[in-house]
Design an enzyme around this catalytic site. Structure first.
Site, mmCIF file in Angstrom:
data_model
loop_
_atom_site.group_PDB
_atom_site.id
_atom_site.type_symbol
_atom_site.label_atom_id
_atom_site.label_comp_id
_atom_site.label_asym_id
_atom_site.label_seq_id
_atom_site.Cartn_x
_atom_site.Cartn_y
_atom_site.Cartn_z
ATOM 1 C CG HIS A 33 6.395 -45.655 35.015
ATOM 2 N ND1 HIS A 33 7.669 -46.253 34.805
ATOM 3 C CD2 HIS A 33 5.910 -46.237 35.907
ATOM 4 C CE1 HIS A 33 7.925 -47.121 35.719
ATOM 5 N NE2 HIS A 33 6.450 -47.047 36.265
ATOM 6 C CG HIS B 177 6.044 -47.319 30.976
ATOM 7 N ND1 HIS B 177 6.268 -47.624 32.250
ATOM 8 C CD2 HIS B 177 4.747 -47.885 30.823
ATOM 9 C CE1 HIS B 177 5.412 -48.275 32.913
ATOM 10 N NE2 HIS B 177 4.438 -48.441 31.978
ATOM 11 C CD GLU C 151 8.242 -49.663 29.133
ATOM 12 O OE1 GLU C 151 8.881 -48.505 28.568
ATOM 13 O OE2 GLU C 151 8.323 -50.113 30.042
ATOM 14 C CG ASP D 98 9.411 -43.952 32.404
ATOM 15 O OD1 ASP D 98 9.617 -43.979 33.522
ATOM 16 O OD2 ASP D 98 8.658 -45.076 31.937
#
Length: 179
Positions: free
Chosen positions: A151, A30, A112, A161
């Site tokens: 994602h 992400h 992330e 993303d």
């Protein structure tokens, strides 16, 4: 409890147990920046810890009350923070499907990267992501190269993303010895 040795652990309240029998076999990449397109703030950490102050930035009013997390965040510096042990379910994927199976949070790990869809990620982030991926795959060998996705791949039309700025070829090349 599976914790990454090179991460600072900050236990998020936004997680729970995976369903009985769940096999972790997908890694989801992400991106996030809070406020949007700003780096080096405490926004991501505050969001994942449930401590985001809605008065700190106008955008925060829009996301106040969100209960989300990821297993780890890799900041622009390459520093890694872990919010959820890998054996637990982080709340990162939302409405999602991978190869016909929904509820990706049940069987995936979410990483992330501090960034945006359009701004290049740092060398430090790629190095940290490669090392973290090696650690994850060592502990979860059902995650193969074809099961490392963005994602956008599991929430098509809803998420974009890690974006066009993410260099998938560079990342995959760094993993060829591993997977």
């Amino acid at each position: 409890m599976t914790i990454y040795h090179n991460a600072t652990l900050l236990p998020s309240p936004h997680c729970d147990a995976r369903p009985d029998g769940a096999v972790v076999n997908v890694l989801v990449i992400h991106n996030i920046s809070l406020p949007p397109s700003q780096f080096g703030t405490s926004g991501i950490r505050d969001l994942f810890m449930g401590e985001l102050d809605p008065t700190a930035h106008p955008f925060y009013q829009e996301i106040a009350g969100l209960r989300v997390s990821a297993h780890c965040v890799i900041y622009r510096t390459g520093n890694v923070e872990q919010f959820v042990p890998f054996n637990e379910r982080a709340w990162h994927a939302g409405l999602s499907t991978f190869q016909g199976k929904s509820r990706c949070n049940d069987f995936s790990i979410g990483i992330e990267l501090e960034g945006t869809d359009t701004l290049a990620y740092t060398n430090e982030q790629y190095a940290a992501l490669t090392e973290l991926t090696e650690f994850i795959v060592k502990h979860y060998p059902d995650i193969t190269l074809g099961r490392i996705v963005g994602h956008n791949d599991i929430a098509t039309g809803r998420k974009t993303d890690p974006g066009q700025a993410f260099d998938w070829a560079r990342y995959r090349k760094s993993l060829t010895h591993l997977i």
